[in-house]
Scaffold this motif. Sequence first.
Motif, PDB file in Angstrom:
ATOM      1  N   UNK A  80       0.397  -0.965   0.431  1.00  0.00           N
ATOM      2  CA  UNK A  80       0.278   0.291  -0.440  1.00  0.00           C
ATOM      3  C   UNK A  80       0.270   0.955   0.230  1.00  0.00           C
ATOM      4  N   UNK A  81       0.243   1.944  -0.430  1.00  0.00           N
ATOM      5  CA  UNK A  81       1.461   3.575  -0.414  1.00  0.00           C
ATOM      6  C   UNK A  81       0.303   4.041   0.786  1.00  0.00           C
ATOM      7  N   UNK A  82       1.163   4.603   1.851  1.00  0.00           N
ATOM      8  CA  UNK A  82       0.118   5.802   2.424  1.00  0.00           C
ATOM      9  C   UNK A  82       0.962   7.371   3.593  1.00  0.00           C
ATOM     10  N   UNK A  83      -0.741   7.700   3.066  1.00  0.00           N
ATOM     11  CA  UNK A  83       0.104   9.241   4.287  1.00  0.00           C
ATOM     12  C   UNK A  83      -0.257   9.203   5.308  1.00  0.00           C
ATOM     13  N   UNK A  84       0.452   9.497   5.926  1.00  0.00           N
ATOM     14  CA  UNK A  84       0.288   9.426   8.171  1.00  0.00           C
ATOM     15  C   UNK A  84       0.601  10.971   8.146  1.00  0.00           C
ATOM     16  N   UNK A  85      -1.249  11.045   8.077  1.00  0.00           N
ATOM     17  CA  UNK A  85      -1.026  12.880   9.252  1.00  0.00           C
ATOM     18  C   UNK A  85      -0.394  12.669  10.951  1.00  0.00           C
ATOM     19  N   UNK A  86      -0.074  13.630  11.313  1.00  0.00           N
ATOM     20  CA  UNK A  86      -0.001  13.406  12.279  1.00  0.00           C
ATOM     21  C   UNK A  86       1.469  14.746  13.363  1.00  0.00           C
ATOM     22  N   UNK A  87       0.556  15.379  14.597  1.00  0.00           N
ATOM     23  CA  UNK A  87       1.989  16.058  15.201  1.00  0.00           C
ATOM     24  C   UNK A  87       3.119  15.710  15.668  1.00  0.00           C
ATOM     25  N   UNK A  88       3.493  14.834  15.532  1.00  0.00           N
ATOM     26  CA  UNK A  88       4.503  14.045  16.149  1.00  0.00           C
ATOM     27  C   UNK A  88       5.658  13.727  15.760  1.00  0.00           C
ATOM     28  N   UNK A  89       7.026  14.148  15.554  1.00  0.00           N
ATOM     29  CA  UNK A  89       7.736  13.983  14.197  1.00  0.00           C
ATOM     30  C   UNK A  89       8.180  12.609  14.790  1.00  0.00           C
ATOM     31  N   UNK A  90       8.552  12.104  15.707  1.00  0.00           N
ATOM     32  CA  UNK A  90       8.751  10.639  16.717  1.00  0.00           C
ATOM     33  C   UNK A  90       8.005   9.358  15.958  1.00  0.00           C
ATOM     34  N   UNK A  91       7.101   9.337  15.951  1.00  0.00           N
ATOM     35  CA  UNK A  91       5.938   8.581  15.398  1.00  0.00           C
ATOM     36  C   UNK A  91       6.756   8.239  14.343  1.00  0.00           C
ATOM     37  N   UNK A  92       6.869   8.946  13.412  1.00  0.00           N
ATOM     38  CA  UNK A  92       7.401   9.176  12.263  1.00  0.00           C
ATOM     39  C   UNK A  92       8.179   7.652  11.614  1.00  0.00           C
ATOM     40  N   UNK A  93       9.301   7.905  12.546  1.00  0.00           N
ATOM     41  CA  UNK A  93      10.922   7.033  12.653  1.00  0.00           C
ATOM     42  C   UNK A  93      10.448   5.372  12.614  1.00  0.00           C
ATOM     43  N   UNK A  94      11.172   4.722  11.209  1.00  0.00           N
ATOM     44  CA  UNK A  94      11.062   3.809  11.220  1.00  0.00           C
ATOM     45  C   UNK A  94       9.354   3.210  10.616  1.00  0.00           C
TER      46      UNK A  94
END
Lengths: 324, 347
Positions: free
Chosen positions: A203-217
């Motif tokens: 799948x392609x994913x667009x992940x929306x968040x305000x926590x930059x740290x969640x994006x790691x990995x």
Amino acid sequence: MLNVSDLTVTYKINDKLLQPALDHVSLQIPGEGYTLGLVGESGSGKTTLGMGILNLLEPPAVRGSGKIVYNGTNIFEMSKEQLQKYRWHEVSMVYQSAMNSLNPVRRITDPLVEVIRVHEHATKAEARDLTQKLLLEVGIKREFINSYPHELSGGMRQRVVIALALALSPKLLIADEPTSALDVVVQREILQLLKREIEERKLSLLFITHELSLLEDLVENVAVMYRGEIVEIGTEDKVLNDTLHPYSQMLLRNLITMESSYEQLAALMSNNTMARVGGQPVPANACKFSNRCPFAFDRCRVEKPQLRETKGGGGHKVACHLYN
Amino acid sequence: MSFIQLEDKRLDEEQSKRRSDNGLLRLENLTVDYEMDRGLFGGRSPSVTRALDNVSFDVGESEFVALVGESGSGKSTIAKCITLLTKPTRGSIFYKGKDVSKLRGEELVNYRKEVQIVYQDPFESLNPSHDVFRIVSTPLRRLKRLTAEDKIHQEVSRLLEEVGLDATIVMRKFPHQLSGGERQRVNIARALAPDPRLLIADEPMTMLDASQRFNILSLLFNLKTSRNFTILMITHDLASAKLCSDRIIVIYLGKIMEIGNGKDVVSRPMHPYVEMIMNAIPHSKWLSGKQQQKDTIPSIEESMIVRTACVFAPRCKYATNTCREVEPKLEAKSEARYCACHYPLSN
């Protein structure tokens, strides 16, 4: 696959007051397996962009210029039938609050069975089979399959919502802060589930968040949004480790992590003005961040920086005069 | 009065003297049961959920204590008990050596004045039809019994400035005109109005943007220093707990798992539960690593199907039969370090 170009959206509060939410945003999801994290504070327009991609914008949101092209078709010009196929078959969404996205008086299997029957023209029995398989796949235990939403915890409900989003095997999944209402342990499990699903299903994913740290990995690419504009975009490694835009730097440094010490964070806060929100309004031709930026110089206040590729290359783009 | 009764009385007095000596607030064997599922007409016999189970701890004068736990751990119930919004099923709370359930009249008003709370959700804890001035001035009128308008006005300005807001700008604004961070500051100003000795902050940062959290945390920390009062911060985030608390109390399903100095608990956790939370904090390889395919850690409600002696046993990777049969007691493992586990991690 998906091409957002020059999209502008404004919220019309009353006849005189217009609140811009998206300001000429361009974004590409090139193909399958592309994962992008979209980071910004509340009010930056990240949810508006997600809703825009699904063509779900409703008044007071007013669409200005720009278009979103999905596999060659502009989604704003799609017919009702085309849209019905586009939503959920091609692009689906996981909302922030799992609590509110399930009908409290219906069993968790009901919406899944319904969506599969309507869209896939399956029989009741087939739909039930598929539903059960999906729920087991996202980690709902057999004994909970016939529950009502209120019998489940937030994490389990979010799993159901993910199952719902995956039901018609879409190509692109938009996840809008899917874990912000959850505990840390559950958050990690939900993100592991998401990661596993996007890898297995390509799948392609667009992940929306305000926590930059969640994006790691989790994602391969990161875009940072500030007041309706993308100010930095690049690979996860570049944006998180070789951070260029002062706003992205602020997002990253202001985080409370296990390693951060109080003194360090306090020092960062006291010797710059970045921590304060708002401040003086910025003129239309200035960089929107110039009133909070510690590095702002004269040019920032009179000329708007464009999103340009950096010298390092590799698709790392930044909208800041410091690097152009 | 028999000798034994006299002796009991003497011990009681001694105890209450000791309490008032070394602590501001003391919770003793606090147990709270919530009755669930009574049926529509109360006909069904109620099932009982134990939100707190024999919780005891004390909070010292001008201490910053962080109470850490997941949702459902009972941490908000503790706040409700302290603020007298929930009646404990068993156990008592002592404030300055006095049982708070026995406070009446002026003493009760005084207690309400000295113990204030800031709630989690800045969007819902402010009355949308009251402006900031009215929100902050209400406790001044009701609890501090100020009547002179100019004095109230002056106090409100001072309080707003103290929490980092520009009084002239926000005074006449309504909550919907403020950002989440600003609203939380108004909440704090309101709580500060009656000059509390104990400020309970129930998840003050969770509803805010990640980048705004430290601002509120440092505001609390600075207030603690300048006003020299006590803060009991309830949070689910170990990192912010570590950052500025003197002591961390970790609670799980209504029981205390571990108590210790903030930095120790985080750097060398003794309880497997703390270790589990630590592993869930984002880092570079937190999602891959050992990919646990479909066998995730049981969620809280799954773990509650079978009642075990140690409440954490169903989710614990070190659990043995002892854990399922014998309840671990909260014991001192070293100085000021308590842990309720049969097999504490040694590190």
